[in-house]
Write an enzyme that holds these catalytic residues in place. Structure first.
Site, PDB file in Angstrom:
ATOM      1  N   ARG B 111     -25.697  18.015  45.292  1.00 16.49           N
ATOM      2  CA  ARG B 111     -25.659  17.537  43.899  1.00 16.49           C
ATOM      3  C   ARG B 111     -24.386  17.916  43.155  1.00 16.49           C
ATOM      4  O   ARG B 111     -24.377  17.996  41.927  1.00 16.49           O
ATOM      5  CB  ARG B 111     -26.886  18.021  43.113  1.00 16.49           C
ATOM      6  N   LYS B 133     -13.538   7.823  38.356  1.00 11.22           N
ATOM      7  CA  LYS B 133     -14.294   6.811  39.109  1.00 11.22           C
ATOM      8  C   LYS B 133     -14.246   7.156  40.582  1.00 11.22           C
ATOM      9  O   LYS B 133     -13.172   7.221  41.176  1.00 11.22           O
ATOM     10  CB  LYS B 133     -13.660   5.440  38.916  1.00 11.22           C
ATOM     11  N   GLU B 175      -0.062  -1.431  39.291  1.00 12.00           N
ATOM     12  CA  GLU B 175      -0.865  -0.782  38.248  1.00 12.00           C
ATOM     13  C   GLU B 175       0.021  -0.311  37.092  1.00 12.00           C
ATOM     14  O   GLU B 175      -0.400  -0.322  35.932  1.00 12.00           O
ATOM     15  CB  GLU B 175      -1.656   0.396  38.831  1.00 12.00           C
ATOM     16  N   LYS B 213      -3.425   5.145  30.686  1.00 13.41           N
ATOM     17  CA  LYS B 213      -4.776   5.192  31.246  1.00 13.41           C
ATOM     18  C   LYS B 213      -5.576   6.342  30.624  1.00 13.41           C
ATOM     19  O   LYS B 213      -6.762   6.193  30.320  1.00 13.41           O
ATOM     20  CB  LYS B 213      -4.719   5.334  32.772  1.00 13.41           C
ATOM     21  N   GLU B 223     -16.942   3.226  31.004  1.00 11.75           N
ATOM     22  CA  GLU B 223     -16.694   1.793  31.031  1.00 11.75           C
ATOM     23  C   GLU B 223     -17.763   0.965  30.332  1.00 11.75           C
ATOM     24  O   GLU B 223     -18.268  -0.020  30.874  1.00 11.75           O
ATOM     25  CB  GLU B 223     -16.532   1.325  32.487  1.00 11.75           C
ATOM     26  N   ARG B 227     -12.656   0.575  28.227  1.00  9.95           N
ATOM     27  CA  ARG B 227     -12.100   0.857  29.552  1.00  9.95           C
ATOM     28  C   ARG B 227     -11.970  -0.402  30.404  1.00  9.95           C
ATOM     29  O   ARG B 227     -11.184  -0.452  31.338  1.00  9.95           O
ATOM     30  CB  ARG B 227     -12.967   1.901  30.278  1.00  9.95           C
ATOM     31  N   ASN B 231      -9.211  -3.551  33.665  1.00 13.93           N
ATOM     32  CA  ASN B 231      -9.627  -4.512  34.674  1.00 13.93           C
ATOM     33  C   ASN B 231      -8.735  -5.751  34.720  1.00 13.93           C
ATOM     34  O   ASN B 231      -8.922  -6.620  35.569  1.00 13.93           O
ATOM     35  CB  ASN B 231     -11.077  -4.926  34.405  1.00 13.93           C
ATOM     36  N   HIS B 234      -7.896  -7.620  37.889  1.00 19.98           N
ATOM     37  CA  HIS B 234      -8.746  -7.060  38.942  1.00 19.98           C
ATOM     38  C   HIS B 234      -9.969  -7.911  39.268  1.00 19.98           C
ATOM     39  O   HIS B 234     -10.527  -7.775  40.344  1.00 19.98           O
ATOM     40  CB  HIS B 234      -9.197  -5.645  38.563  1.00 19.98           C
ATOM     41  N   HIS B 238      -9.589  -8.189  42.983  1.00 19.68           N
ATOM     42  CA  HIS B 238     -10.535  -7.550  43.903  1.00 19.68           C
ATOM     43  C   HIS B 238     -11.106  -8.553  44.903  1.00 19.68           C
ATOM     44  O   HIS B 238     -11.258  -8.252  46.082  1.00 19.68           O
ATOM     45  CB  HIS B 238     -11.704  -6.930  43.131  1.00 19.68           C
ATOM     46  N   HIS B 253      -3.804  -3.233  47.840  1.00 23.99           N
ATOM     47  CA  HIS B 253      -4.496  -3.409  46.560  1.00 23.99           C
ATOM     48  C   HIS B 253      -3.571  -4.000  45.489  1.00 23.99           C
ATOM     49  O   HIS B 253      -3.913  -4.975  44.818  1.00 23.99           O
ATOM     50  CB  HIS B 253      -5.061  -2.067  46.090  1.00 23.99           C
TER      51      HIS B 253
END
Lengths: 355, 355
Positions: B111, B133, B175, B213, B223, B227, B231, B234, B238, B253
């Protein structure tokens, strides 16, 4: 209906239909999914049918052996195939396996969707439903992969307990007893008069037990300190439970915790925290109620290897939470392997005398 | 050495040896594990050898195709076999795959144990290292299983960039360009003069990009709104990346994000947010720098099925973050499939004209 308010969510104790319906109306979810196992699909889902009639049902096999990554993968894949977005809700209807694993699936699906817990066993109602511990078994260690995350709400409805086999009720009582021993002498006094643990407890007993856990997890949500108190009986209990699951007579969680409480009460006495008379009384009651089998010494090596992997350990030493006079607790206690072995043999010895 | 302080942790930009050594001395960890892949074991670990000499090295295969549950299982099992407790530390040395997956493994092992990010690619230094993330690819959807959790610290050391192939540098620049386009017109002005993107950017350029960022994720860590600005490029990027990974010419990427930015700049123009001259300039620069291949219309169906599973979607509609005049952004924008198809064809058309 009793309502316990925690920091981020509430626990509703009593008939769940109304507060659940209210919750679903109040919050906006794009989709609702219900996670059940074969047993709760049969015995519990019908009681919720009209409240959850717009929900998609995800059914998984029953039992702790399915609390693993493979089952999570089927849940995640089902959510994904259904196009569930981050604004979907997962309603977990079942015992500890469903709650822990369903919560973990929700908390990790797309980095977290909302989930609601509807615990249907006594054990999950008084224990797993509260405190945000989620996870699965991995590499033969219980709950070794997981996260802390809070549900949107918890609905503890005693109506579900009526469908439980007596052994499941007795298993759940182990956590009620543990809560009493670590924090509520009065509840222990009233519990110890019970002739057996095969009846559904009153709503008051459930609420009192939940309040003990609530008070503890609110102060220490991620188990850095005080929350370890809840581990009484569990260091040895978890190991005994894990080993039993590979054998011909798997123990229910509470049955194993009862064994663990006997052994760890011995360790509490050994450290001078617990008086001889309290030790005798606690062990006599637990052995009478649970009638545990003898611990096979050929399993002791496995117990130690499992205990060394317990999450509460620090610096590699096996960590115990012990009790003093009923209602008091001592966390972060350590013993030699020899002393721990003595506590296991103590149980064997006591049950022989008892028998 | 620049230090960016976020709520729970700091990002150290510059030579990492000293601040990393300091961090490891200041905090007490029972054990230190270092996660590397075959490439970073060879090229990056030697630069950290004496700072991490007491650490146990966990090595996994390189590449996005290994960013999955199976690899997580090997990491969790290795930690468990080594008896790692909750007070252990995982140091992730590598690109986005190592950071995202290593962070996810740490955040879910027992955990959650502490972890530190040492991103070694430009892409991970300016993007993945910041914002908490974590996750893995599942069911052919990138990062579809994961959590939000913050590292103990991030060390962004440009020394690692010297070992990168030029295409990896160019990928990372995507980016940096995205950050400029959504929030920093000045940086876009200075970036657009570059003849190519094959050089290591200055520490100042990296810090400026990280600050954009940082400002965004600090305001919206999970998000829910703002946030989503990150994107831009993306949603389509993606999808294009995922499909390419199954084909003979897998895209990096940033290369896919560059394609996505061209298409989504078109959508920004379509909505009236972006002037024709800005659209022309942005597309001309991106096409010149990245020289993308034509998007094969036989893949469009796959793109749509992937876009519909994007985590940012709500109520099932495909969610876009668009730009206005450089330095401005518009989140939560929606289009018909026809308009989105037009944006894909726009790229094909532009690159034909360009070529």
């Amino acid at each position: 209906m009793a309502v316990l308010d925690l920091q981020d969510y509430s626990i509703f104790v009593g008939s769940c239909r109304e507060p659940l319906g209210h919750f679903l109306k109040e919050r906006v979810f794009s989709r609702i999914f219900v996670l059940v196992d074969e047993r709760t699909a049969l015995h519990c889902l019908p009681l919720l049918a009209d409240v959850l009639d717009s929900a998609a049902v995800l059914k998984i096999p029953s039992g702790e052996i399915h609390k693993n990554l493979a089952t999570c993968s089927t849940v995640w894949a089902a959510l994904m195939d259904a196009g569930a977005g981050r604004d979907a809700l997962l309603v977990n209807v079942g015992g500890g396996v469903i709650g822990d694993m369903g919560g973990f699936c929700a908390a990790t699906y797309k980095r977290g969707i909302a989930f609601v817990q509807i615990p249907t066993t006594l054990l999950s109602q008084v224990d797993a439903s509260i405190g945000g511990k989620l996870g699965i078994d991995f590499h033969q260690v219980k709950n070794s992969i997981g996260v802390f995350a809070n549900p949107g709400a918890v609905f503890v409805d005693p109506a579900f307990l009526g469908t439980l086999p007596p052994a499941e009720l007795r298993s759940g009582f182990a956590e009620i007893i543990k809560h009493a021993l670590i924090a509520d002498a009065g509840q222990w006094e009233s519990l110890k008069g019970r002739n057996d643990l095969f009846n559904v407890p009153s709503e008051e007993t459930i609420v009192a037990s939940l309040k003990i856990k609530q008070a503890i997890v609110t102060q220490d949500p991620t188990e850095k300190g005080l929350r370890k108190a809840l581990n009484f009986g569990h260091t040895i209990g978890h190991a005994v439970e894990s080993v039993s699951l590979d054998g011909p007579n798997p123990l229910l969680h509470g049955e194993a915790v009862a064994v663990g409480m006997v052994c760890e009460a011995f360790l509490s006495w050994k450290k001078g925290f617990l008086a001889q008379t309290d030790l005798d009384e606690i062990c006599a009651r637990l052995l009478y109620w649970y009638q545990p089998a003898r611990l096979d010494p050929s399993h002791f090596t496995d117990y130690f290897s499992l205990m060394r992997n317990d999450k509460k350990n620090e610096q590699g030493a096996i960590n115990f939470s012990l009790i003093g006079p009923p209602g008091t607790v001592h966390i972060n206690q350590y013993f030699s392997e020899e002393e721990i072995t003595d506590s296991l043999l103590f149980l064997n010895d006591k049950r022989r005398l008892q028998g």
